[in-house]
Write a protein that holds these residues in place. Structure first.
Motif, mmCIF file in Angstrom:
data_model
loop_
_atom_site.group_PDB
_atom_site.id
_atom_site.type_symbol
_atom_site.label_atom_id
_atom_site.label_comp_id
_atom_site.label_asym_id
_atom_site.label_seq_id
_atom_site.Cartn_x
_atom_site.Cartn_y
_atom_site.Cartn_z
ATOM 1 N N VAL A 7 78.186 94.531 20.497
ATOM 2 C CA VAL A 7 77.187 93.570 20.965
ATOM 3 C C VAL A 7 77.046 93.838 22.460
ATOM 4 O O VAL A 7 78.036 93.883 23.188
ATOM 5 C CB VAL A 7 77.648 92.115 20.711
ATOM 6 C CG1 VAL A 7 76.646 91.127 21.284
ATOM 7 C CG2 VAL A 7 77.840 91.883 19.229
ATOM 8 N N LEU A 8 75.827 94.064 22.910
ATOM 9 C CA LEU A 8 75.603 94.412 24.317
ATOM 10 C C LEU A 8 75.812 93.195 25.208
ATOM 11 O O LEU A 8 75.671 92.055 24.746
ATOM 12 C CB LEU A 8 74.174 94.948 24.496
ATOM 13 C CG LEU A 8 73.816 96.189 23.673
ATOM 14 C CD1 LEU A 8 72.343 96.527 23.831
ATOM 15 C CD2 LEU A 8 74.674 97.372 24.091
ATOM 16 N N PRO A 9 76.118 93.401 26.489
ATOM 17 C CA PRO A 9 76.253 92.262 27.401
ATOM 18 C C PRO A 9 74.964 91.430 27.405
ATOM 19 O O PRO A 9 73.870 91.973 27.567
ATOM 20 C CB PRO A 9 76.466 92.926 28.766
ATOM 21 C CG PRO A 9 77.010 94.282 28.457
ATOM 22 C CD PRO A 9 76.375 94.683 27.157
ATOM 23 N N GLY A 10 75.107 90.117 27.161
ATOM 24 C CA GLY A 10 73.938 89.231 27.176
ATOM 25 C C GLY A 10 73.128 89.230 25.899
ATOM 26 O O GLY A 10 72.122 88.529 25.792
ATOM 27 N N GLU A 11 73.582 89.986 24.887
ATOM 28 C CA GLU A 11 72.803 90.083 23.646
ATOM 29 C C GLU A 11 73.068 88.877 22.734
ATOM 30 O O GLU A 11 74.213 88.451 22.567
ATOM 31 C CB GLU A 11 73.180 91.372 22.896
ATOM 32 C CG GLU A 11 72.370 91.602 21.646
ATOM 33 C CD GLU A 11 72.717 92.916 20.944
ATOM 34 O OE1 GLU A 11 71.979 93.303 20.028
ATOM 35 O OE2 GLU A 11 73.736 93.547 21.309
ATOM 36 N N ILE A 12 72.004 88.328 22.171
ATOM 37 C CA ILE A 12 72.135 87.227 21.209
ATOM 38 C C ILE A 12 71.826 87.797 19.832
ATOM 39 O O ILE A 12 70.743 88.335 19.596
ATOM 40 C CB ILE A 12 71.166 86.078 21.548
ATOM 41 C CG1 ILE A 12 71.473 85.534 22.958
ATOM 42 C CG2 ILE A 12 71.278 84.960 20.512
ATOM 43 C CD1 ILE A 12 70.398 84.640 23.524
ATOM 44 N N VAL A 13 72.815 87.718 18.948
ATOM 45 C CA VAL A 13 72.698 88.332 17.629
ATOM 46 C C VAL A 13 72.699 87.258 16.553
ATOM 47 O O VAL A 13 73.489 86.308 16.612
ATOM 48 C CB VAL A 13 73.896 89.301 17.392
ATOM 49 C CG1 VAL A 13 73.850 89.881 15.992
ATOM 50 C CG2 VAL A 13 73.899 90.413 18.427
ATOM 51 N N LYS A 14 71.802 87.402 15.588
ATOM 52 C CA LYS A 14 71.780 86.489 14.440
ATOM 53 C C LYS A 14 72.242 87.261 13.215
ATOM 54 O O LYS A 14 71.697 88.310 12.879
ATOM 55 C CB LYS A 14 70.356 85.967 14.229
ATOM 56 C CG LYS A 14 70.218 85.030 13.040
ATOM 57 C CD LYS A 14 68.754 84.713 12.784
ATOM 58 C CE LYS A 14 68.608 83.909 11.489
ATOM 59 N NZ LYS A 14 67.186 83.765 11.109
ATOM 60 N N ILE A 15 73.278 86.739 12.558
ATOM 61 C CA ILE A 15 73.800 87.389 11.351
ATOM 62 C C ILE A 15 73.492 86.479 10.164
ATOM 63 O O ILE A 15 73.882 85.300 10.160
ATOM 64 C CB ILE A 15 75.325 87.617 11.464
ATOM 65 C CG1 ILE A 15 75.633 88.476 12.693
ATOM 66 C CG2 ILE A 15 75.880 88.258 10.210
ATOM 67 C CD1 ILE A 15 77.105 88.603 13.016
ATOM 68 N N SER A 16 72.771 87.011 9.188
ATOM 69 C CA SER A 16 72.470 86.229 7.988
ATOM 70 C C SER A 16 72.876 87.039 6.759
ATOM 71 O O SER A 16 73.334 88.181 6.881
ATOM 72 C CB SER A 16 70.980 85.902 7.929
ATOM 73 O OG SER A 16 70.252 87.098 7.667
ATOM 74 N N ARG A 17 72.653 86.456 5.568
ATOM 75 C CA ARG A 17 72.964 87.177 4.337
ATOM 76 C C ARG A 17 72.140 88.456 4.228
ATOM 77 O O ARG A 17 72.544 89.427 3.620
ATOM 78 C CB ARG A 17 72.626 86.305 3.123
ATOM 79 C CG ARG A 17 73.760 85.402 2.710
ATOM 80 C CD ARG A 17 73.386 84.631 1.490
ATOM 81 N NE ARG A 17 72.048 84.023 1.620
ATOM 82 C CZ ARG A 17 71.581 83.089 0.802
ATOM 83 N NH1 ARG A 17 72.319 82.685 -0.198
ATOM 84 N NH2 ARG A 17 70.389 82.564 0.967
#
Length: 265
Positions: A7-17
């Motif tokens: 995950v990059l610095p400052g990155e917002i990640v959404k994990i779904s099915r």
């Protein structure tokens, strides 16, 4: 097939099915370098972790090689306190042309001593933690590579153990610089007074811990070991992750007192 990456610095990640999506990458203030904790590379991270596109094990091995350049010593073999400093010890041995030999074996049922709540428990922990492989070093000059000496009381009984088991000389080489300052960014480093680097004993540390000599890796040596392959990758491929382009940044506050943000007290 699944693709894993940092995950990059400052990155917002959404994990779904269904999938993994990047929602946004929050940019740093213009021109500010990142400040990745350099102690993750030295001590905290698993050796198979990958940060900034490089494996922690490889960085630790480079730290050992750099330490051999900065602090060689006349000796017969190189070893370590198992097993967090093994990659650094292998790097040191390789660079010095000395054999890497195991001198201690670890009792798997005891936790790490750095985080034991008090001194008595930490020192008791050392006695229970290791068995001695005395045939491997009797009558020989041993270099022990450690990843860090924080308080100085874990290495002392180990040196005593090695001497009592027949080591002719015990030289300590530390694959990171001395910790001198508290961390305000979430790492639980002992108080300034507890850190051996701030105590009067540090001026004659070898005598205090019972070693023939002690040398730490320089801050510059650590930073170059960490940044060497990132820089090489940037030079070879200008399109490397945008977040790595520009000024490289690693937080060395616990080593130098230069904090990446202004402290408000």
């Amino acid at each position: 097939s699944r693709y894993y990456r940092e995950v990059l610095p400052g990155e917002i990640v959404k994990i779904s099915r269904h999938d993994v999506q990047t929602l946004d990458v929050v940019r740093r203030s213009e021109g500010d370098p990142s400040a990745f904790c350099i102690f993750e590379y030295v001590y905290f991270a698993r050796p198979d972790s990958i940060f900034e596109g490089q494996m922690v094990y490889s960085v630790r091995r480079r730290c050992g090689q750099q330490l051999a350049i900065e602090a060689p010593v006349e000796a017969d073999l190189v070893s370590t306190v198992p097993e967090s400093a093994t990659p650094a010890a292998l790097g040191y041995a390789q660079m010095c042309g000395l054999p890497y030999v195991e001198v201690l074996c670890k009792n798997r049922y005891v936790g790490r001593t750095f985080i034991q709540p008090n001194m008595r428990l930490r020192q008791l922990g050392v006695a229970k933690k290791f068995g001695v492989l005395s045939d491997n070093f009797k009558g020989k000059r041993v270099v022990i590579i450690d990843d860090s000496i924080v308080r100085g009381n874990t290495i002392s009984p180990i040196i005593k153990l090695l001497r009592e088991s027949g080591a002719k000389e015990v030289h300590i080489r530390v694959a990171s610089p001395p910790i001198r300052f508290p961390c305000y960014m979430g790492i639980n480093i002992p108080t300034k007074e507890e850190l051996i680097a701030n105590r009067p004993e540090f001026h004659d540390l070898a005598n205090y811990i019972g070693a023939d000599s002690v040398v730490y890796l320089s801050v510059e040596g650590l930073v170059s070991s960490v940044q060497e392959s990132i820089k090489a990758r940037q030079d070879n491929n200008p399109k490397t992750h945008k977040s790595f382009i520009g000024k490289l940044g690693h937080c060395t506050a616990c080593l130098t007192g230069n904090y990446p943000v202004e402290l408000e007290w």
